[in-house]
Scaffold this active site. Structure first.
Site, PDB file in Angstrom:
ATOM      1  N   ASP A 137       0.840  -1.212   0.000  1.00 24.96           N
ATOM      2  CA  ASP A 137       0.000   0.000   0.000  1.00 24.96           C
ATOM      3  C   ASP A 137       0.870   1.255   0.000  1.00 24.96           C
ATOM      4  OD1 ASP A 137      -2.838   1.160   2.013  1.00 24.96           O
ATOM      5  OD2 ASP A 137      -2.278   1.440  -0.075  1.00 24.96           O
ATOM      6  N   LYS A 139       1.835   4.573  -1.005  1.00 22.46           N
ATOM      7  CA  LYS A 139       1.248   5.736  -1.689  1.00 22.46           C
ATOM      8  C   LYS A 139       1.501   6.961  -0.828  1.00 22.46           C
ATOM      9  CE  LYS A 139      -3.294   4.618   0.227  1.00 22.46           C
ATOM     10  NZ  LYS A 139      -4.632   4.106  -0.065  1.00 22.46           N
ATOM     11  N   ASN A 142       0.449   7.267   2.785  1.00 18.96           N
ATOM     12  CA  ASN A 142       1.040   6.398   3.826  1.00 18.96           C
ATOM     13  C   ASN A 142       2.481   6.748   4.114  1.00 18.96           C
ATOM     14  OD1 ASN A 142      -1.309   5.033   4.112  1.00 18.96           O
ATOM     15  ND2 ASN A 142      -0.752   3.338   2.752  1.00 18.96           N
ATOM     16  N   ASP A 155       1.564   2.857   8.300  1.00 24.54           N
ATOM     17  CA  ASP A 155       0.275   2.216   8.045  1.00 24.54           C
ATOM     18  C   ASP A 155       0.389   0.899   7.299  1.00 24.54           C
ATOM     19  OD1 ASP A 155      -2.974   3.454   7.031  1.00 24.54           O
ATOM     20  OD2 ASP A 155      -2.252   1.522   7.758  1.00 24.54           O
ATOM     21  N   THR A 173      -8.173   3.823  -3.466  1.00 24.79           N
ATOM     22  CA  THR A 173      -7.799   4.114  -4.843  1.00 24.79           C
ATOM     23  C   THR A 173      -7.166   2.912  -5.535  1.00 24.79           C
ATOM     24  OG1 THR A 173      -6.222   5.289  -6.206  1.00 24.79           O
ATOM     25  CG2 THR A 173      -5.641   5.054  -3.899  1.00 24.79           C
TER      26      THR A 173
HETATM   27  N1  LIG Z   1       2.339  13.374  12.343  1.00 23.26           N
HETATM   28  C1  LIG Z   1       2.033  12.059  12.522  1.00 23.26           C
HETATM   29  N2  LIG Z   1       2.908  11.277  13.175  1.00 23.26           N
HETATM   30  C2  LIG Z   1       2.636   9.981  13.351  1.00 23.26           C
HETATM   31  N3  LIG Z   1       1.488   9.394  12.903  1.00 23.26           N
HETATM   32  C3  LIG Z   1       0.597  10.141  12.256  1.00 23.26           C
HETATM   33  N4  LIG Z   1      -0.547   9.553  11.817  1.00 23.26           N
HETATM   34  C4  LIG Z   1      -0.787   8.146  11.988  1.00 23.26           C
HETATM   35  C5  LIG Z   1      -0.137   7.371  10.855  1.00 23.26           C
HETATM   36  C6  LIG Z   1      -0.366   5.905  11.010  1.00 23.26           C
HETATM   37  C7  LIG Z   1       0.592   4.944  11.189  1.00 23.26           C
HETATM   38  N5  LIG Z   1       0.106   3.682  11.266  1.00 23.26           N
HETATM   39  C8  LIG Z   1      -1.190   3.623  11.144  1.00 23.26           C
HETATM   40  N6  LIG Z   1      -1.858   2.411  11.168  1.00 23.26           N
HETATM   41  C9  LIG Z   1      -3.210   2.320  11.067  1.00 23.26           C
HETATM   42  O1  LIG Z   1      -3.938   3.297  11.016  1.00 23.26           O
HETATM   43  N7  LIG Z   1      -3.657   1.040  11.032  1.00 23.26           N
HETATM   44  C10 LIG Z   1      -4.987   0.677  10.957  1.00 23.26           C
HETATM   45  C11 LIG Z   1      -5.996   1.414  11.576  1.00 23.26           C
HETATM   46  C12 LIG Z   1      -7.307   0.921  11.476  1.00 23.26           C
HETATM   47  C13 LIG Z   1      -7.612  -0.236  10.754  1.00 23.26           C
HETATM   48  C14 LIG Z   1      -6.567  -0.903  10.142  1.00 23.26           C
HETATM   49  C15 LIG Z   1      -6.867  -2.134   9.341  1.00 23.26           C
HETATM   50  F1  LIG Z   1      -7.268  -3.073  10.221  1.00 23.26           F
HETATM   51  F2  LIG Z   1      -7.826  -1.886   8.462  1.00 23.26           F
HETATM   52  F3  LIG Z   1      -5.801  -2.580   8.707  1.00 23.26           F
HETATM   53  C16 LIG Z   1      -5.260  -0.481  10.236  1.00 23.26           C
HETATM   54  S1  LIG Z   1      -1.895   5.150  10.949  1.00 23.26           S
HETATM   55  C17 LIG Z   1       0.842  11.514  12.050  1.00 23.26           C
HETATM   56 BR1  LIG Z   1      -0.421  12.559  11.105  1.00 23.26          BR
END
Ligand SMILES: Nc1ncnc(NCCc2cnc(NC(=O)Nc3cccc(C(F)(F)F)c3)s2)c1Br
Length: 273
Positions: A137, A139, A142, A155, A173
């Site tokens: 994924d 993109k 992410n 993510d 997408t």
């Molecule tokens: N400035 C920033 N500094 C750090 N982080 C930030 N944002 C968060 C970025 C992420 C990293 N990892 C993530 N993982 C998921 O969201 N996973 C997720 C969530 C629900 C369902 C699912 C699934 F079950 F559908 F796969 C998988 S979101 C920001 Br803005």
């Protein structure tokens, strides 16, 4: 340290700060762990939404995969906890935020900047593939930016241990999907090579290569045919790398080692960190 690593976290351990972004399934907040003062990003996900979308397994897999990964261009997942209604992901905070916001604001990146990001993503992919993890994924949405503007892949909601043939209905997408995935074929680590090519194209052009206003069927057809048009505003070196990654036949896609040695990428090293 190990004591920190294994301890049971709870919301009481954190002071919640400003909202950082609204992703899928929930919000992300800046947070400070009370005892250590350590700053993190806390993603709050509602269990009801996970159940409705039947993605609990995917989230468990993301937590499992991510908790063993350590790389400067991969956003850390330090841990997680849950309460009756929500799951909380304790994530590395990326101070310069979301790369796609910068991309949308500036339209497209300078080629030196784009090449630097592609080199960093290639290093992250080399690390992932060496551990038999396919991200699947890749993109702009992410990718986050660290303290010094370095790109960090995040993510892993769609990552799998290779080889993956899961035919989970693909939402979101289609732009980034390679032919073998839109054709529902068996796929492996080379899907990330295709996405790296789409990423490079979008960075230097400002839009993905097979985007079709006419809708996803038209996008689908253009991907399957690899109907690629590279504007002549793109340098010959960048166009060459993009063409070598956006190959219909997975075996023909430029391997990551060769991407790092490509003139467009090698040039970017001496310009910036
Ligand atoms: N400035 C920033 N500094 C750090 N982080 C930030 N944002 C968060 C970025 C992420 C990293 N990892 C993530 N993982 C998921 O969201 N996973 C997720 C969530 C629900 C369902 C699912 C699934 F079950 F559908 F796969 C998988 S979101 C920001 Br803005």
């Amino acid at each position: 340290d190990t004591e920190q690593k294994n301890r049971k976290w709870s919301l009481a351990d954190f002071e919640i700060g400003k909202p950082l972004g609204k992703g899928k399934f929930g919000h992300v907040y800046l947070a400070r762990e009370r005892r250590s003062g350590f700053i993190v990003a806390l993603k709050i996900i509602y269990k009801a939404e996970l159940e409705a979308a039947k993605v609990e397994k995917q989230l468990r897999r993301e937590i499992e995969i991510q908790s063993h990964l350590r790389h400067p261009h991969i956003l850390r997942l330090y841990g997680y906890f849950y309460d009756e209604k929500r799951v909380y992901l304790i994530l590395e905070y990326a101070p310069q935020g979301e790369l796609y916001k910068t991309l949308r604001r500036t339209g497209k990146f300078e080629e030196a900047t784009a090449a630097r990001y592609i080199r960093q993503m290639t290093l992250a992919l080399q690390y992932l593939h060496s551990r038999h993890v396919i991200h699947r994924d890749i993109k702009p949405e992410n990718i986050l930016l660290g303290l010094n503007g370095e790109a960090k892949i995040a993510d892993f909601g769609w990552s799998v241990h290779a080889p993956g043939t899961r035919r989970q209905t693909l939402c979101g997408t289609l732009d980034y999907l390679p032919p073998e995935m839109v054709e529902g074929k068996e796929h492996a680590w080379w899907v990330d090579l295709w996405s790296l090519g789409v990423l490079a194209y979008e960075f230097v052009v400002g839009a993905p290569p097979f985007e079709e206003a006419a809708g996803y069927r038209a996008t689908y057809r253009r991907i399957a045919k690899v109907d690629l048009k590279i504007p002549d505003t793109v340098s010959p070196d960048a166009a060459d790398l993009i063409r070598k990654l956006l190959q219909h036949d997975p075996e023909k896609r430029l391997p990551l080692e060769k991407v790092l040695r490509h003139p467009w990428i090698r040039l970017s090293i001496n310009i910036s960190p």
